[in-house]
Enzyme design. Sequence first.
Site, PDB file in Angstrom:
ATOM      1  N   HIS A 195      -5.989   3.063   1.214  1.00 16.62           N
ATOM      2  CA  HIS A 195      -5.053   3.990   1.663  1.00 16.62           C
ATOM      3  C   HIS A 195      -5.523   4.953   2.824  1.00 16.62           C
ATOM      4  O   HIS A 195      -4.625   5.009   3.923  1.00 16.62           O
ATOM      5  CB  HIS A 195      -4.676   5.173   0.456  1.00 16.62           C
ATOM      6  CG  HIS A 195      -4.253   4.722  -0.712  1.00 16.62           C
ATOM      7  ND1 HIS A 195      -3.585   3.494  -0.895  1.00 16.62           N
ATOM      8  CD2 HIS A 195      -4.478   4.728  -1.942  1.00 16.62           C
ATOM      9  CE1 HIS A 195      -3.152   3.127  -1.937  1.00 16.62           C
ATOM     10  NE2 HIS A 195      -3.759   4.014  -2.902  1.00 16.62           N
ATOM     11  N   ASP A 240       0.962  -0.965   0.045  1.00 16.35           N
ATOM     12  CA  ASP A 240      -0.056   0.070  -0.005  1.00 16.35           C
ATOM     13  C   ASP A 240       0.870   1.209   0.054  1.00 16.35           C
ATOM     14  O   ASP A 240       1.773   1.501   0.912  1.00 16.35           O
ATOM     15  CB  ASP A 240      -0.731  -0.058   1.341  1.00 16.35           C
ATOM     16  CG  ASP A 240      -1.949   0.999   1.213  1.00 16.35           C
ATOM     17  OD1 ASP A 240      -1.359   2.108   0.979  1.00 16.35           O
ATOM     18  OD2 ASP A 240      -3.011   0.890   1.429  1.00 16.35           O
ATOM     19  N   HIS A 241       0.903   1.787  -1.195  1.00 12.33           N
ATOM     20  CA  HIS A 241       1.993   2.846  -1.247  1.00 12.33           C
ATOM     21  C   HIS A 241       2.109   4.095  -0.377  1.00 12.33           C
ATOM     22  O   HIS A 241       2.959   4.854   0.032  1.00 12.33           O
ATOM     23  CB  HIS A 241       2.397   3.471  -2.655  1.00 12.33           C
ATOM     24  CG  HIS A 241       1.385   4.425  -3.143  1.00 12.33           C
ATOM     25  ND1 HIS A 241      -0.036   4.092  -3.465  1.00 12.33           N
ATOM     26  CD2 HIS A 241       1.587   5.836  -3.285  1.00 12.33           C
ATOM     27  CE1 HIS A 241      -0.441   5.364  -3.987  1.00 12.33           C
ATOM     28  NE2 HIS A 241       0.258   6.055  -3.744  1.00 12.33           N
ATOM     29  N   LYS A 292       4.991   6.506   2.467  1.00 20.41           N
ATOM     30  CA  LYS A 292       5.006   7.774   2.289  1.00 20.41           C
ATOM     31  C   LYS A 292       5.992   8.152   3.836  1.00 20.41           C
ATOM     32  O   LYS A 292       5.424   7.816   4.686  1.00 20.41           O
ATOM     33  CB  LYS A 292       3.845   8.630   2.215  1.00 20.41           C
ATOM     34  CG  LYS A 292       3.110   8.379   0.898  1.00 20.41           C
ATOM     35  CD  LYS A 292       2.057   9.238   0.635  1.00 20.41           C
ATOM     36  CE  LYS A 292       1.127   8.839  -0.619  1.00 20.41           C
ATOM     37  NZ  LYS A 292       1.683   9.609  -1.853  1.00 20.41           N
TER      38      LYS A 292
HETATM   39  C1  BG6 Z   1      -3.449   5.184  -6.103  1.00 21.08           C
HETATM   40  C2  BG6 Z   1      -5.217   5.161  -6.970  1.00 21.08           C
HETATM   41  O1  BG6 Z   1      -3.689   3.798  -5.405  1.00 21.08           O
HETATM   42  O2  BG6 Z   1      -3.539   6.351  -5.421  1.00 21.08           O
HETATM   43  C3  BG6 Z   1      -5.059   6.526  -7.709  1.00 21.08           C
HETATM   44  O3  BG6 Z   1      -5.265   4.077  -7.491  1.00 21.08           O
HETATM   45  C4  BG6 Z   1      -4.724   7.658  -6.903  1.00 21.08           C
HETATM   46  O4  BG6 Z   1      -6.530   6.593  -8.259  1.00 21.08           O
HETATM   47  C5  BG6 Z   1      -3.291   7.371  -6.103  1.00 21.08           C
HETATM   48  O5  BG6 Z   1      -4.614   8.647  -7.718  1.00 21.08           O
HETATM   49  C6  BG6 Z   1      -3.056   8.577  -5.302  1.00 21.08           C
HETATM   50  O6  BG6 Z   1      -1.799   8.272  -4.655  1.00 21.08           O
HETATM   51  P1  BG6 Z   1      -1.058   9.729  -4.497  1.00 21.08           P
HETATM   52  O7  BG6 Z   1       0.479   8.945  -3.740  1.00 21.08           O
HETATM   53  O8  BG6 Z   1      -0.669  10.532  -5.507  1.00 21.08           O
HETATM   54  O9  BG6 Z   1      -1.674  10.385  -3.147  1.00 21.08           O
END
Ligand code: BG6
Length: 487
Positions: free
Chosen positions: A242, A179-180, A184
């Site tokens: 997220h 989960d990126h 962060k």
């Molecule tokens: C992704 C979603 O996981 O996260 C996208 O699929 C979204 O729709 C993105 O734009 C948002 O990530 P960040 O890091 O730009 O907030």
Amino acid sequence: VNAENNCIVIFGASGDLTHRKLIPALYNLYQIGRLTEHFSVLGVARTELNDEDFRQKMREALIRSEKAEGETLEKFCSHLYYQAVNTSDSTDYGKLIPRLDELHDKYQTCGNTLYYMSTPPSLYGVIPECLAAHGLNTEEYGWKRIIVEKPFGYDSKTAKALDVQIHRFFEEHQIYRIDHYLGKETVQNLLVLRFSNGLFEPLWNRNFIDYIEITGAESIGVEERGGYYDGSGAMRDMFQNHLLQVLAMVAMEPPAIINADSMRDEVAKVLHCLHPLSEEDVKNNLVLGQYVSSDIHGETVKGYTQEKGVPADSTTETYMALRCEIDNWRWAGVPFYVRTGKRLPTRVTEVVIHFKTTPHPVFSQKAPENKLIIRIQPDEGISMRFGLKKPGAGFEAKEVSMDFRYADLATPSLLSAYDRLLLDAMKGDATLFARTDAVHACWKFVQPILDYKAERGRVYEYEAGTWGPTEADKLIAKTGRVWRKPS
Ligand code: BG6
């Protein structure tokens, strides 16, 4: 600590994520010396390419990302290899065996292999099974780890089924669900802010906190991803993963130490405490929206249903706002207002802790609220708002701000979310990866919302470039509050 020597096998090597995020992340790690020379990347996809074709594509992507040039770029690219495999055909995976043997030999990577599933989710169950058919999952010779991209399942049932499928061939300690948001810096900083300061932690509970807002706003629309997004919506795309992870970081109990087990025990515990939503709760506490066309700064912006890949009669939500609660000692009765949306006025992810006011008004006018604004992105930082005396006669209070900008701490070699998470996976540190129990707790919580939406959920329109449907304002206004409108 550097990455362990290993070969990274990327399934879905011709896809967007590979050249936009994964290869740049690996390059960055290489450049800053966190990857030693003992690594190789084996790109895998259906397209027939040879090593040199793959290198050329990745070279171009890296040059486009404006990060790479010269000798380092060439040295990095020499570690890249490619193998065409029909990823739905188990027998074809046999082709990986001689390639992997050769790479482990050449780079002395002792059989350590990190598989990255950057493919359509329909292959997440297939790939582990096909790898296992050739013994490529066993840890007899070196470790084997597998990274699973989101979405992890489509709902509670499919997420469980996927887990069963993967667990047949990989043990939980080998599975890294990415989960990126957890990669962060500023999400991790939430933990440091909370657990290394005697100042905040005593106040971090129902006795002093009035309510909490969590916002994940984006100004972009669905861009080229209409096809994917329409089957997903804001709930599955941002909230289930997220934003619930961010909520867990805000609300979890302190782990005794920071390691994968104790951290993830606390995350799972707090997610299990989310107050289960009855149909009535969902009806009263959820607002869904979809953006419609509007003029922003003199330019006409498309509505969601006019976007490429989106059916004209789509009812997919591009916005959601939810009031939820956590049933435990620390948080009982404190509302968490969480919202996310595309085509909102600005891109900002932030957490706002609203503190209770003083018990008795000493001065004639209402004192400004005390809040702690934790800005996750962009302009990462923390801002504390409180009241001080307005200079001059009388005792009028005005809101003042104490600000900290994360950029003041950072060095230029700050790791991006994918850099950090890939490095952790190569070190065998799963602390920032979602564990099976946490993922299922999130789905369990979200499932009644999905059911309600499927049956009778109304999706309100909002003009692109605004803060969502007015119904969302009414939702928070029920308790006399208003959403913060960050700029
Ligand atoms: C992704 C979603 O996981 O996260 C996208 O699929 C979204 O729709 C993105 O734009 C948002 O990530 P960040 O890091 O730009 O907030």
